[in-house]
Design a protein around this motif. Structure first.
Motif, PDB file in Angstrom:
ATOM      1  N   LEU A  96       7.191   4.988   2.804  1.00  0.00           N
ATOM      2  CA  LEU A  96       7.759   5.457   4.070  1.00  0.00           C
ATOM      3  C   LEU A  96       7.435   6.919   4.363  1.00  0.00           C
ATOM      4  CD1 LEU A  96      11.198   3.633   4.127  1.00  0.00           C
ATOM      5  CD2 LEU A  96       9.250   3.252   5.661  1.00  0.00           C
ATOM      6  N   THR A  97       6.916   7.660   3.367  1.00  0.00           N
ATOM      7  CA  THR A  97       6.510   9.042   3.618  1.00  0.00           C
ATOM      8  C   THR A  97       5.092   9.138   4.181  1.00  0.00           C
ATOM      9  OG1 THR A  97       5.608   9.453   1.399  1.00  0.00           O
ATOM     10  CG2 THR A  97       7.982   9.890   1.740  1.00  0.00           C
ATOM     11  N   ALA A  98       4.355   8.035   4.185  1.00  0.00           N
ATOM     12  CA  ALA A  98       3.000   8.041   4.744  1.00  0.00           C
ATOM     13  C   ALA A  98       3.082   8.316   6.246  1.00  0.00           C
ATOM     14  CB  ALA A  98       2.316   6.698   4.480  1.00  0.00           C
ATOM     15  N   PRO A  99       2.112   9.049   6.783  1.00  0.00           N
ATOM     16  CA  PRO A  99       2.133   9.353   8.218  1.00  0.00           C
ATOM     17  C   PRO A  99       2.185   8.079   9.074  1.00  0.00           C
ATOM     18  CG  PRO A  99       0.432  10.623   7.109  1.00  0.00           C
ATOM     19  CD  PRO A  99       0.958   9.641   6.114  1.00  0.00           C
ATOM     20  N   GLY A 100       3.198   7.985   9.915  1.00  0.00           N
ATOM     21  CA  GLY A 100       3.343   6.850  10.820  1.00  0.00           C
ATOM     22  C   GLY A 100       3.961   5.602  10.206  1.00  0.00           C
ATOM     23  N   ALA A 101       4.228   5.619   8.900  1.00  0.00           N
ATOM     24  CA  ALA A 101       4.811   4.443   8.242  1.00  0.00           C
ATOM     25  C   ALA A 101       6.237   4.219   8.728  1.00  0.00           C
ATOM     26  CB  ALA A 101       4.800   4.608   6.726  1.00  0.00           C
ATOM     27  N   GLU A 102       6.632   2.947   8.784  1.00  0.00           N
ATOM     28  CA  GLU A 102       7.982   2.612   9.225  1.00  0.00           C
ATOM     29  C   GLU A 102       8.362   1.226   8.707  1.00  0.00           C
ATOM     30  OE1 GLU A 102       7.734   2.743  13.477  1.00  0.00           O
ATOM     31  OE2 GLU A 102       6.548   0.918  13.601  1.00  0.00           O
ATOM     32  N   PRO A 103       9.666   0.939   8.646  1.00  0.00           N
ATOM     33  CA  PRO A 103      10.075  -0.416   8.281  1.00  0.00           C
ATOM     34  C   PRO A 103       9.459  -1.408   9.270  1.00  0.00           C
ATOM     35  CG  PRO A 103      11.958   1.063   8.253  1.00  0.00           C
ATOM     36  CD  PRO A 103      10.810   1.821   8.870  1.00  0.00           C
ATOM     37  N   ALA A 104       9.012  -2.538   8.749  1.00  0.00           N
ATOM     38  CA  ALA A 104       8.357  -3.534   9.594  1.00  0.00           C
ATOM     39  C   ALA A 104       9.319  -4.090  10.625  1.00  0.00           C
ATOM     40  CB  ALA A 104       7.805  -4.668   8.733  1.00  0.00           C
ATOM     41  N   GLY A 105       8.764  -4.512  11.747  1.00  0.00           N
ATOM     42  CA  GLY A 105       9.559  -5.083  12.830  1.00  0.00           C
ATOM     43  C   GLY A 105      10.014  -6.501  12.546  1.00  0.00           C
ATOM     44  N   TYR A 106      10.618  -7.108  13.544  1.00  0.00           N
ATOM     45  CA  TYR A 106      11.111  -8.494  13.485  1.00  0.00           C
ATOM     46  C   TYR A 106      12.114  -8.704  12.363  1.00  0.00           C
ATOM     47  CZ  TYR A 106       7.084  -9.063  16.502  1.00  0.00           C
ATOM     48  OH  TYR A 106       6.172  -8.912  17.521  1.00  0.00           O
ATOM     49  N   GLY A 107      12.817  -7.650  11.963  1.00  0.00           N
ATOM     50  CA  GLY A 107      13.834  -7.771  10.927  1.00  0.00           C
ATOM     51  C   GLY A 107      13.288  -7.759   9.511  1.00  0.00           C
ATOM     52  N   LEU A 108      11.966  -7.699   9.351  1.00  0.00           N
ATOM     53  CA  LEU A 108      11.378  -7.707   8.013  1.00  0.00           C
ATOM     54  C   LEU A 108      11.681  -6.418   7.245  1.00  0.00           C
ATOM     55  CD1 LEU A 108       7.891  -9.277   8.806  1.00  0.00           C
ATOM     56  CD2 LEU A 108       9.819 -10.364   7.647  1.00  0.00           C
ATOM     57  N   GLY A 109      11.858  -5.329   7.967  1.00  0.00           N
ATOM     58  CA  GLY A 109      12.144  -4.052   7.323  1.00  0.00           C
ATOM     59  C   GLY A 109      13.401  -4.084   6.472  1.00  0.00           C
ATOM     60  N   ARG A 110      14.370  -4.901   6.867  1.00  0.00           N
ATOM     61  CA  ARG A 110      15.617  -5.016   6.090  1.00  0.00           C
ATOM     62  C   ARG A 110      15.370  -5.633   4.720  1.00  0.00           C
ATOM     63  NH1 ARG A 110      17.549  -6.716  11.272  1.00  0.00           N
ATOM     64  NH2 ARG A 110      17.316  -8.864  10.613  1.00  0.00           N
ATOM     65  N   SER A 111      14.249  -6.348   4.574  1.00  0.00           N
ATOM     66  CA  SER A 111      13.921  -6.999   3.300  1.00  0.00           C
ATOM     67  C   SER A 111      12.913  -6.205   2.487  1.00  0.00           C
ATOM     68  CB  SER A 111      13.361  -8.401   3.562  1.00  0.00           C
ATOM     69  OG  SER A 111      14.300  -9.194   4.232  1.00  0.00           O
ATOM     70  N   GLY A 112      12.615  -4.974   2.922  1.00  0.00           N
ATOM     71  CA  GLY A 112      11.711  -4.130   2.151  1.00  0.00           C
ATOM     72  C   GLY A 112      10.281  -4.057   2.658  1.00  0.00           C
ATOM     73  N   TRP A 113       9.967  -4.721   3.767  1.00  0.00           N
ATOM     74  CA  TRP A 113       8.616  -4.681   4.322  1.00  0.00           C
ATOM     75  C   TRP A 113       8.376  -3.345   5.015  1.00  0.00           C
ATOM     76  CZ3 TRP A 113       4.878  -8.364   3.612  1.00  0.00           C
ATOM     77  CH2 TRP A 113       5.284  -9.589   3.076  1.00  0.00           C
ATOM     78  N   VAL A 114       7.223  -2.741   4.736  1.00  0.00           N
ATOM     79  CA  VAL A 114       6.845  -1.450   5.300  1.00  0.00           C
ATOM     80  C   VAL A 114       5.472  -1.571   5.960  1.00  0.00           C
ATOM     81  CG1 VAL A 114       6.364   0.987   4.796  1.00  0.00           C
ATOM     82  CG2 VAL A 114       8.089  -0.241   3.473  1.00  0.00           C
ATOM     83  N   SER A 115       5.361  -1.064   7.195  1.00  0.00           N
ATOM     84  CA  SER A 115       4.083  -1.032   7.913  1.00  0.00           C
ATOM     85  C   SER A 115       3.470   0.350   7.749  1.00  0.00           C
ATOM     86  CB  SER A 115       4.290  -1.330   9.393  1.00  0.00           C
ATOM     87  OG  SER A 115       4.750  -2.648   9.554  1.00  0.00           O
ATOM     88  N   ILE A 116       2.211   0.371   7.316  1.00  0.00           N
ATOM     89  CA  ILE A 116       1.530   1.626   7.025  1.00  0.00           C
ATOM     90  C   ILE A 116       0.232   1.692   7.824  1.00  0.00           C
ATOM     91  CG2 ILE A 116       0.549   3.059   5.188  1.00  0.00           C
ATOM     92  CD1 ILE A 116       2.302   0.837   3.404  1.00  0.00           C
ATOM     93  N   PRO A 117       0.139   2.611   8.783  1.00  0.00           N
ATOM     94  CA  PRO A 117      -1.099   2.741   9.552  1.00  0.00           C
ATOM     95  C   PRO A 117      -2.210   3.376   8.710  1.00  0.00           C
ATOM     96  CG  PRO A 117       0.577   4.252  10.390  1.00  0.00           C
ATOM     97  CD  PRO A 117       1.191   3.491   9.263  1.00  0.00           C
ATOM     98  N   LEU A 118      -3.436   2.978   8.974  1.00  0.00           N
ATOM     99  CA  LEU A 118      -4.575   3.499   8.217  1.00  0.00           C
ATOM    100  C   LEU A 118      -5.332   4.600   8.950  1.00  0.00           C
ATOM    101  CD1 LEU A 118      -6.029   0.149   6.828  1.00  0.00           C
ATOM    102  CD2 LEU A 118      -4.359   1.686   5.788  1.00  0.00           C
ATOM    103  N   GLU A 119      -5.077   4.744  10.239  1.00  0.00           N
ATOM    104  CA  GLU A 119      -5.810   5.708  11.057  1.00  0.00           C
ATOM    105  C   GLU A 119      -5.240   7.119  10.992  1.00  0.00           C
ATOM    106  OE1 GLU A 119      -8.589   5.440  12.855  1.00  0.00           O
ATOM    107  OE2 GLU A 119      -8.871   3.301  12.678  1.00  0.00           O
ATOM    108  N   ALA A 120      -3.975   7.251  10.639  1.00  0.00           N
ATOM    109  CA  ALA A 120      -3.319   8.557  10.679  1.00  0.00           C
ATOM    110  C   ALA A 120      -3.942   9.534   9.687  1.00  0.00           C
ATOM    111  CB  ALA A 120      -1.832   8.393  10.368  1.00  0.00           C
ATOM    112  N   LYS A 121      -3.983  10.797  10.088  1.00  0.00           N
ATOM    113  CA  LYS A 121      -4.445  11.837   9.181  1.00  0.00           C
ATOM    114  C   LYS A 121      -3.502  11.860   7.981  1.00  0.00           C
ATOM    115  CE  LYS A 121      -5.583  16.694   8.898  1.00  0.00           C
ATOM    116  NZ  LYS A 121      -5.660  17.976   9.593  1.00  0.00           N
ATOM    117  N   GLY A 122      -4.058  11.845   6.788  1.00  0.00           N
ATOM    118  CA  GLY A 122      -3.236  11.837   5.584  1.00  0.00           C
ATOM    119  C   GLY A 122      -2.765  10.449   5.179  1.00  0.00           C
ATOM    120  N   ALA A 123      -3.351   9.397   5.770  1.00  0.00           N
ATOM    121  CA  ALA A 123      -2.989   8.015   5.398  1.00  0.00           C
ATOM    122  C   ALA A 123      -3.272   7.809   3.911  1.00  0.00           C
ATOM    123  CB  ALA A 123      -3.775   7.020   6.241  1.00  0.00           C
ATOM    124  N   PRO A 124      -2.517   6.922   3.261  1.00  0.00           N
ATOM    125  CA  PRO A 124      -2.711   6.701   1.830  1.00  0.00           C
ATOM    126  C   PRO A 124      -4.131   6.251   1.491  1.00  0.00           C
ATOM    127  CG  PRO A 124      -0.713   5.616   2.600  1.00  0.00           C
ATOM    128  CD  PRO A 124      -1.438   6.111   3.810  1.00  0.00           C
TER     129      PRO A 124
END
Length: 146
Positions: free
Chosen positions: A88-116
């Protein structure tokens, strides 16, 4: 007389044109995809127009769509608190939508400067796989020495 020419520039119905992914983001995506599909029992499917990797019919990583409608990224399930918090500290990362974030799903963008880096993304894909995969498949992974 009605306008039948379709959506015009500036119309809310007109899809916004996305830029092509950078070579670096595409290379990361391809490496993560290859890693995911190399895990025991992993298969690739395309539900909802999205690329996913599954094990025993269960998604362990969402790899996004390739039509340019969304920024390139990956979504993984991280149940380890430290890994989840780190992701979640990755640039632009956030809990996944559609309620998946409550179960630990994280969306991580690859385009952001400093992406993992790809290695870290692959570590997170492996954790997600271990969370979703049956014990037999995880044991196969252990036997490989991964």
């Amino acid at each position: 007389m009605a306008d039948t020419a379709g959506p015009q520039a500036g119309d809310p119905e007109r899809p916004k044109k996305q830029k092509r992914p950078s070579k670096a983001a595409l290379a990361k995506w391809e490496r993560v995809r290859g890693f995911a599909l190399g895990l025991p029992g992993a298969t690739e499917e395309f539900p909802w127009g999205e690329t996913v990797a599954k094990v025993h019919k269960k998604v362990f990583v969402f790899l996004g769509v390739d039509d340019g409608s969304y920024p390139m990224g990956v979504t993984v399930k991280l149940t380890d608190e430290a890994a989840h918090a780190h992701a979640l500290t990755a640039p632009g990362a956030e809990p996944a939508g559609y309620g998946l974030g409550r179960s630990g799903w994280v969306s991580i963008p690859l385009e952001a400067k400093g992406a993992p880096a790809a290695d870290l993304l692959c570590d997170w894909v492996e954790e997600s796989y271990r969370t979703i995969a049956p014990k037999k498949r995880v044991a196969e992974l252990e036997e490989r020495g991964t």
